[in-house]
Enzyme design. Structure first.
Site, PDB file in Angstrom:
ATOM      1  N   CYS A  35      47.768  19.344 -45.827  1.00 47.56           N
ATOM      2  CA  CYS A  35      48.613  20.537 -45.578  1.00 47.56           C
ATOM      3  C   CYS A  35      48.982  21.419 -46.654  1.00 47.56           C
ATOM      4  O   CYS A  35      49.812  22.411 -46.516  1.00 47.56           O
ATOM      5  CB  CYS A  35      49.934  20.231 -44.703  1.00 47.56           C
ATOM      6  N   SER A  61      49.507  17.003 -28.846  1.00 51.74           N
ATOM      7  CA  SER A  61      48.293  16.379 -28.015  1.00 51.74           C
ATOM      8  C   SER A  61      48.246  15.046 -27.529  1.00 51.74           C
ATOM      9  O   SER A  61      47.530  14.912 -26.273  1.00 51.74           O
ATOM     10  CB  SER A  61      47.111  16.544 -29.246  1.00 51.74           C
ATOM     11  N   TYR A  98      50.409  21.902 -23.927  1.00 49.71           N
ATOM     12  CA  TYR A  98      49.446  22.233 -23.349  1.00 49.71           C
ATOM     13  C   TYR A  98      49.173  22.249 -21.998  1.00 49.71           C
ATOM     14  O   TYR A  98      48.416  22.684 -21.238  1.00 49.71           O
ATOM     15  CB  TYR A  98      48.135  21.286 -23.830  1.00 49.71           C
ATOM     16  N   CYS A 151      49.733  26.680 -41.758  1.00 51.55           N
ATOM     17  CA  CYS A 151      49.456  25.431 -42.295  1.00 51.55           C
ATOM     18  C   CYS A 151      48.230  25.653 -42.940  1.00 51.55           C
ATOM     19  O   CYS A 151      47.311  26.395 -42.561  1.00 51.55           O
ATOM     20  CB  CYS A 151      49.636  24.316 -41.351  1.00 51.55           C
ATOM     21  N   ARG A 167      43.916  16.856 -34.002  1.00 54.34           N
ATOM     22  CA  ARG A 167      43.172  16.735 -35.418  1.00 54.34           C
ATOM     23  C   ARG A 167      41.726  16.965 -35.108  1.00 54.34           C
ATOM     24  O   ARG A 167      40.980  17.387 -35.904  1.00 54.34           O
ATOM     25  CB  ARG A 167      43.426  15.322 -36.101  1.00 54.34           C
ATOM     26  N   LYS A 196      59.141  17.535 -33.383  1.00 51.59           N
ATOM     27  CA  LYS A 196      57.855  17.094 -32.910  1.00 51.59           C
ATOM     28  C   LYS A 196      57.641  15.871 -33.277  1.00 51.59           C
ATOM     29  O   LYS A 196      57.947  15.514 -34.620  1.00 51.59           O
ATOM     30  CB  LYS A 196      57.095  18.156 -33.603  1.00 51.59           C
ATOM     31  N   GLU A 235      67.054  17.848 -42.261  1.00 53.38           N
ATOM     32  CA  GLU A 235      65.888  18.749 -42.365  1.00 53.38           C
ATOM     33  C   GLU A 235      66.373  20.039 -41.444  1.00 53.38           C
ATOM     34  O   GLU A 235      66.055  21.282 -41.936  1.00 53.38           O
ATOM     35  CB  GLU A 235      64.721  18.124 -41.747  1.00 53.38           C
ATOM     36  N   LYS A 254      59.523  17.531 -38.295  1.00 48.76           N
ATOM     37  CA  LYS A 254      57.960  16.909 -37.901  1.00 48.76           C
ATOM     38  C   LYS A 254      57.975  15.575 -38.424  1.00 48.76           C
ATOM     39  O   LYS A 254      57.949  15.423 -39.563  1.00 48.76           O
ATOM     40  CB  LYS A 254      57.225  18.031 -38.188  1.00 48.76           C
TER      41      LYS A 254
HETATM   42  C1  PBG Z   1      49.326  21.014 -38.711  1.00 52.46           C
HETATM   43  C2  PBG Z   1      49.890  20.709 -37.366  1.00 52.46           C
HETATM   44  C3  PBG Z   1      49.506  19.763 -36.599  1.00 52.46           C
HETATM   45  C4  PBG Z   1      50.033  19.756 -35.211  1.00 52.46           C
HETATM   46  C5  PBG Z   1      50.591  21.028 -35.287  1.00 52.46           C
HETATM   47  N1  PBG Z   1      50.509  21.466 -36.340  1.00 52.46           N
HETATM   48  C6  PBG Z   1      48.773  18.272 -36.926  1.00 52.46           C
HETATM   49  C7  PBG Z   1      49.066  17.429 -37.915  1.00 52.46           C
HETATM   50  O1  PBG Z   1      50.215  17.748 -38.677  1.00 52.46           O
HETATM   51  O2  PBG Z   1      48.509  16.763 -38.336  1.00 52.46           O
HETATM   52  C8  PBG Z   1      49.823  18.809 -34.262  1.00 52.46           C
HETATM   53  C9  PBG Z   1      49.858  19.256 -32.865  1.00 52.46           C
HETATM   54  C10 PBG Z   1      49.567  18.422 -31.608  1.00 52.46           C
HETATM   55  O3  PBG Z   1      49.199  17.245 -31.985  1.00 52.46           O
HETATM   56  O4  PBG Z   1      49.577  18.882 -30.638  1.00 52.46           O
HETATM   57  N2  PBG Z   1      49.957  20.657 -39.692  1.00 52.46           N
END
Ligand code: PBG
Length: 322
Positions: A129, A273, A312, A119, A204, A247, A232, A194
């Site tokens: 992105c 996260s 995590y 990304c 972030r 996700k 998708e 996603k």
């Molecule tokens: C990058 C990306 C993100 C996450 C994984 N790859 C953040 C986003 O899309 O803003 C999120 C992972 C997480 O929150 O643990 N595009």
């Protein structure tokens, strides 16, 4: 005589419960996300993710080895650049942090599956992105750049790439670029489904990737949509994805369960996260029992239909499940 069926008969004691248990978690279910930071000797804890660190490549290799020793088969790497710019040019650099980390990891722990996030958001000065044209993220201009990034990861020795940008057609563009360069055995774990989620907040901060204007709703999915998830996933499968990901995980268990019978490829779910931060924060206040809640949430994700979980908690959970 009326026969009362008694489900409690099979709950009498751990032996019986074990015998009839439908879902089992094992360390082999986990993919452990790691943040690669430039430099040496760097170990910075992320504010809203206690226990998660930005690590320079040599310390990252140690952390990955510890995970492998616990039976975790795979890691997912995110990279932090030295410098951000308008087009995220460091993302495809052979000297980039992620590329260095991959080389190191494949040498230090050869049997560990190394997956890289593909990304641009942590590499661009605007935090989006993709490539910006006329104030918008330009889909097709971004595809070429993503393909170059994926090829640079493949050159460093990665086993799979995981595009997370949500541009249309990126799986096909990456597959074609990899095949052209002779990397036909490098796989694609697609962030196919996603959502534009507020649960990415702590990440972030970790990746310094918050968009500097607007938001990601123009490319990530609307949390209100479920049927769209099937479309998708189907698109990414057609384009050549090897594994499909949903996700976030916990607020989207219905999506995992709905996709499971539709998708014959392996299905992954990302406990993001914000999901991690919620459990950690409540546990720190003594409001929730951390290990029990962690294992229950992971079990729920697997029960919903995920074959593997990006989390995590991978190391902590693996220690308890080993
Ligand atoms: C990058 C990306 C993100 C996450 C994984 N790859 C953040 C986003 O899309 O803003 C999120 C992972 C997480 O929150 O643990 N595009």
């Amino acid at each position: 005589m009326e026969v009362l069926f008694r489900p409690r008969r099979l709950r009498r004691g751990e032996g019986l419960r074990k015998l009839v248990r439908e879902t089992l978690l094992t360390p082999a279910d986990f993919i452990y996300p790691l943040f690669a930071a430039p430099g040496k000797g760097v170990r910075q804890e992320i504010g809203a993710m206690p226990g998660v660190f930005r690590l320079s490549p040599e310390l990252l290799a140690e952390e990955a080895r510890a995970a492998a020793d616990l039976g975790i088969p795979a890691v997912l790497l995110f990279g932090l650049p030295r410098q951000k710019d308008e087009t995220g040019s460091e993302a495809a650099s052979p000297k980039g942090t992620v590329q260095q980390a991959v080389r190191r990891l494949k040498k230090a722990v050869p049997h560990l599956v190394v997956i890289t996030d593909v990304c641009l958001c942590s590499y661009t000065s605007h935090g989006h992105c993709g490539i910006i044209r006329q104030g918008e993220v330009d889909n097709d201009a971004t595809l070429d750049v993503l393909a170059q990034v994926a090829v640079s990861h493949a050159e460093a020795g990665v086993d799979m790439v995981a595009p997370s940008d949500m541009m249309d057609g990126r799986v096909a563009a990456i597959r074609e670029a990899l095949d052209e360069r002779g990397f036909e055995m490098v796989g694609i774990l697609s962030y196919a489904v996603k959502y534009a989620s507020a649960f990415y907040g702590p990440f972030r901060e970790a990746a310094e990737s918050a968009p500097q204007f607007g938001d990601r709703r123009g490319y990530q999915m609307d949390p209100a949509n479920a049927r769209e998830a099937i479309r998708e996933a189907a698109l990414d499968i057609e384009e050549g994805a090897d594994i499909i990901m949903v996700k976030p995980a916990l607020p989207y268990l219905d999506i995992i369960a709905r996709l499971r019978p539709e998708v014959d490829l392996p299905l992954a779910a990302y406990q993001v996260s914000g999901e991690y931060a919620m459990i950690k924060a409540a546990a720190q206040r003594g409001w929730l029992a951390e290990t029990a809640v962690m294992l229950e949430s992971l079990l729920g994700i697997k029960r919903a239909g995920a074959d593997m979980i990006l989390t995590y908690f991978a190391k902590e959970a693996a220690k308890l499940l080993k």
